[in-house]
Design an enzyme around this catalytic site. Structure first.
Site, short mmCIF file in Angstrom:
data_model
loop_
_atom_site.label_atom_id
_atom_site.label_comp_id
_atom_site.label_asym_id
_atom_site.label_seq_id
_atom_site.Cartn_x
_atom_site.Cartn_y
_atom_site.Cartn_z
N ASN A 77 1.08 4.68 1.69
CA ASN A 77 0.58 5.39 2.87
C ASN A 77 0.50 6.88 2.55
OD1 ASN A 77 0.70 3.39 5.46
ND2 ASN A 77 2.23 2.86 3.91
N GLU A 96 -4.37 4.33 3.61
CA GLU A 96 -3.51 3.52 2.74
C GLU A 96 -4.28 3.16 1.48
OE1 GLU A 96 -1.88 0.16 4.83
OE2 GLU A 96 -2.12 1.15 6.76
N THR A 125 0.83 -1.20 0.00
CA THR A 125 0.00 0.00 0.00
C THR A 125 0.86 1.25 0.00
OG1 THR A 125 -0.12 0.06 2.42
CG2 THR A 125 -1.88 -1.11 1.25
#
Length: 673
Positions: free
Chosen positions: A210, A258, A208
Site C-alpha cells: 500500500n 496498491e 500488495t
C-alpha cells in the site's frame, strides 16, 4: 548533484549558469533547457544551477485553490534533475514574503547577491517580482551593466513546453500512459512509502504494498489496473498497480494505491519505493465476491506480464557491457557479479574470451550461465579481440571494461543520461581510481586523456609517472582528447563507423588512435567523473614491462604517422626521435637494458611498417569523410610540452599545467592531405 534547501547554505558557485522554474514533470521540453544550461556551463567553464520551488507558488498565492495537481513531487523532480545532469539544484522555500519582493530587489538581493550568476537563462516571457513587474527588458538593463550574461529561450520553445505539459496532464488523466511517457521521455512515476493495509490482497494470494504518496498534490490517472515496474533499492520488479476505492471489498470512497510486486515476498513496510507506470490495462469495476476478484486478478496478471514483456522487448537494454578476458578467471570471480549489479537495468553484460587456456570458460558456464560468452579461437589481443567480439553485440552503446575493473553501483547512469542528451558526444569515460589506493587516480586514465604538442599522452590526474590524489579537483564534466581503454562507453554506430580498433596495434594506445579518428570526424569525447570505477592496472603486463614499453612507443609513433599533417609530422618525428632515444638512454642508466632495447625496437618496427602506415593514413582519410558530423574537434590537444612542464617548470599536476599562464587548447583543425 548538489541539493541546497536553505539559502544560508549556498556555496560560492563557479561561473554559475542559472535558470529558474517549476520544471514540473521534467519532461522532454524541460530536458532541452537542462541540456542548454549544461552546454553553457561548459562554455563558461562553470556549473549549472537550477532554482525551483517548494511548495509550488500557486499553493502559497492561492491557498484556497485545491485544484493544483503536479506531475512530479519535489523528491521525484530532484531525481530527474540529477538524472539529466544538473550540477546544482536549489529548492527555494516559496513564501508570501518572497512573492512580495520587488523586481529590482529580486535581481539584486536574490539573484546577484546569492548566486553571482555568470549567465542567466530565462524564457522570452519571464516575469518576476511583486505584481510580476519584472521582465526581460529589466534583466537586460542589469546584463548591460555587466552583472551577468543573459540568454533568452525563444517564444516557440517556451510555448512548446507549456503545450507539452498540458498534453501530458491530459494523457495521464485519460489513462493514456504510453503517450504521456513518450512526451515525458521517461515513465510516469509514483513515489511513496509502503504502509500497512487491511491485508485483503494476501488473503486471496496477491499481497500488495500500500503506497502513501510523497506528495498529496500528485496527479493520478483513472482508477483501474496498470502494468508497472517497481524499483526497490535500485532493483526493478515487474508489478501490477491498482488505483481505486476497492468497490468489491469496501463501501468507503477512500482512494487506495496498491502494487502487487510479482515474485516478491520481502517485507518492505516503511520503505520508499518508485512505481513506474507502463500501460493502463482496464478500468476498476465492482465484482460479486473475493472469488471473482481473485479470478479477475489472475487474468490481469497474465495480461500485465504480456505488456511488461513487450515493453522490455521494445526497450532492450541500451548498453552492452563487454569485458575482454584472457586467462583472467580470478578477476572474473572477483568482479563479474559487481558488473551485473552495478550496471543495473541499463545494461547486458558479456564476456569476450580471447582463447583463454585457464578455467575461465568452465567457470563461466558453471557459475554464470546467465552471462553471454563470446568465444574466440585464438588470442587476437585487445584491439582484434574487441573488434571480433563487438560484431556480436547489438546495443546502442558499448561499455568496454577491463577484467580488472571494479564498477560502482549505477556507474552507467550519468554517462547514459549525458550521451542521450548530447548526440555529438561519441565516447564518455568514467573517473578511474586505483583499486589499491582508492583515493588516488589510476595511471591508465584518471579523469580523461590529453595530448601534448608533440603527441605525448597524459591524463587529468596523471602526468608521466606522477599520479595525483583525488580531492575532487577534476569532478566536472569536461571535454578530453582520448578515453582510457580500461573503461569507456562508446556509441555502437561510431565504433563500427570508425572501423573499430586498429588491430595491428595488438594492445596499448589503440584507444588513442580510435579517439583521434573520432575527434577528426567532429565528435566530442567527454569525461563524466560522476561515474566512478576502480582499476587494478598492470595485470596482463606490468607498466614497466619491456613488451609494454615496446608497444607503447611503437604504437604512439604509428598514431602520429596516421593522423598528423605532413609538415607537422616531419618536425614532430624529428623531435620525438631525439626525445625517445633520450628515454632509452635513461632506461640504460637505470639498469633497464631490455626497456631501452624495447624503445629502439619500436622505432625499427615503425620504419619497416611505414608503407603500411601510409596506406592506413589514406584509407583513414576516406573513412573520416564518410562518418564526419562536422569539422574536426581537437579539444584536449594542448599547446604545451609535458616534458618541459614537468622537468623544467616543476609542474607535476594536471591542474598546475592547465592553470599556468598562456596554456590553452590547440586550435589545430582537420589536417587531412
Amino acid at each position: 548533484m548538489n541539493i541546497i534547501r536553505d539559502l544560508a547554505d549556498l556555496p560560492r558557485f563557479r561561473n554559475a549558469v542559472v535558470t529558474t522554474g517549476s520544471f514540473d514533470g521534467v519532461h522532454a521540453g524541460h530536458q532541452k533547457i537542462l541540456a542548454r544550461i549544461q552546454q553553457l556551463a561548459r562554455e563558461y567553464d562553470g556549473e549549472s544551477v537550477v532554482i525551483t520551488f517548494d511548495p509550488h507558488p500557486r499553493e502559497v498565492i492561492y491557498p484556497r485553490d485545491d485544484s493544483l495537481r503536479l506531475l512530479t513531487s519535489t523528491s521525484e523532480k530532484l531525481t530527474y534533475l540529477k538524472q539529466y545532469g544538473v550540477d546544482n539544484a536549489v529548492i527555494l522555500p516559496f513564501t508570501i514574503e518572497f512573492s512580495q519582493m520587488l523586481a529590482r530587489e529580486y535581481i539584486e538581493r536574490f539573484l546577484i547577491e546569492k548566486f553571482q550568476p555568470r549567465c542567466l537563462v530565462v524564457g522570452y516571457n519571464h516575469q518576476f517580482g511583486l505584481n510580476r513587474e519584472g521582465d526581460f527588458q529589466l534583466l537586460q538593463e542589469y546584463a548591460g551593466a555587466g552583472h551577468f550574461d543573459l540568454v533568452r529561450i525563444d517564444k516557440h520553445e517556451i510555448e512548446s513546453i507549456a503545450i507539452s505539459s498540458s498534453r501530458i496532464r491530459e494523457a495521464i488523466t485519460a489513462g493514456q500512459i504510453e503517450q504521456a511517457n513518450q512526451a515525458l521521455n521517461h515513465r510516469y512515476l509514483l513515489r511513496g512509502e509502503v504502509v500497512h493495509g487491511e491485508k485483503i490482497g494476501k488473503q486471496i494470494g496477491y499481497p500488495t504494498a500500500n503506497l502513501k504518496l510523497t506528495s498529496p498534490k500528485k496527479l493520478l490517472p483513472p482508477a483501474g489496473i496498470y502494468a508497472a515496474f517497481t524499483w526497490i533499492d535500485g532493483v526493478r520488479h515487474d508489478s501490477m498497480l491498482y488505483i481505486g476505492n476497492r468497490p468489491t471489498v469496501q463501501r468507503s470512497d477512500a482512494l487506495s494505491i496498491e502494487v502487487h510486486i510479482l515474485d516478491f515476498d520481502d517485507q518492505i513496510y516503511e520503505t520508499e519505493i518508485d512505481v513506474e507506470l507502463v500501460r493502463f490495462m482496464r478500468p476498476d469495476r465492482k465484482l460479486e465476491d473475493l472469488e471473482q476478484l481473485r479470478a479477475a486478478i489472475d487474468a490481469d496478471r497474465n495480461a500485465v506480464l504480456d505488456a511488461l514483456h513487450a515493453e522490455s522487448r521494445n526497450s532492450a537494454t541500451p548498453i552492452g557491457v563487454v569485458a575482454l578476458n584472457y586467462n583472467g578467471v580470478a578477476l572474473l570471480q572477483q568482479y563479474l557479479t559487481g558488473w551485473q549489479r552495478g550496471s543495473g537495468q541499463l545494461a547486458t553484460v558479456y564476456v569476450a574470451d580471447n582463447a583463454s587456456s585457464d578455467t575461465s570458460r568452465a567457470w563461466l558456464a558453471q557459475a554464470h550461465p546467465d552471462v553471454a560468452v563470446i568465444k574466440m579461437s585464438e588470442n587476437h589481443g585487445f584491439a582484434g579481440g574487441y573488434n571480433r567480439a563487438l560484431q556480436h553485440v547489438n546495443h546502442k552503446y558499448l561499455a568496454l571494461i577491463n577484467t580488472d575493473v571494479e564498477v560502482t553501483t549505477g556507474w552507467l547512469d550519468p554517462i547514459y543520461q549525458f550521451m542521450e542528451q548530447h548526440p555529438d558526444v561519441a565516447i564518455c569515460q568514467p573517473k578511474i581510481l586505483a583499486a589499491s589506493r582508492r583515493d588516488h587516480f589510476e595511471y591508465a586514465g584518471g579523469c580523461g586523456g590529453f595530448l601534448d604538442i608533440i603527441g605525448y599522452p597524459f591524463c587529468a590526474g596523471r602526468i608521466l609517472n606522477e599520479v595525483e590524489a583525488d580531492r575532487g579537483q577534476y569532478d566536472h564534466l569536461s571535454d578530453i582528447f582520448w578515453s582510457s581503454g580500461a573503461a569507456f562507453v562508446i556509441r555502437s554506430e561510431v565504433f563500427h563507423g570508425a572501423g573499430g580498433f586498429d588491430q595491428d596495434y595488438f594492445a596499448h594506445q589503440e584507444e588513442i588512435d580510435l579517439c583521434w579518428t573520432i575527434k577528426r570526424a567532429g565528435y566530442r569525447i567527454v569525461s563524466v567523473p560522476q561515474s566512478v570505477v576502480y582499476h587494478v592496472g598492470g595485470v596482463t603486463l606490468p607498466y614497466d614491462n619491456p613488451r609494454k614499453v615496446y608497444l607503447n612507443f611503437r604504437n604512439n609513433v604509428a598514431t602520429l604517422v596516421k593522423h598528423l599533417p605532413w609538415p607537422r609530422l616531419v618536425l614532430t618525428l624529428v623531435i620525438r626521435c631525439m626525445l625517445d632515444m633520450m628515454a632509452a638512454v635513461n632506461f640504460m642508466t637505470q639498469g633497464k637494458l631490455n626497456n631501452a632495447l624495447a624503445v629502439v625496437k619500436g622505432y625499427l618496427h615503425v620504419i619497416g611498417w611505414f608503407p603500411g602506415l601510409l596506406r592506413k593514413r589514406k584509407a583513414l582519410h576516406r573513412r573520416i569523410r564518410e562518418m564526419a558530423v562536422g569539422p574536426a574537434n581537437m579539444t584536449g590537444w594542448l599547446n604545451v610540452s609535458i616534458l618541459a612542464q614537468y622537468y623544467l617548470m616543476a609542474r607535476r599536476t594536471f591542474s598546475a599545467i592547465t592553470d599556468s599562464a598562456h596554456v590553452g587548447q590547440s586550435e589545430i583543425r582537420d589536417h587531412q592531405q
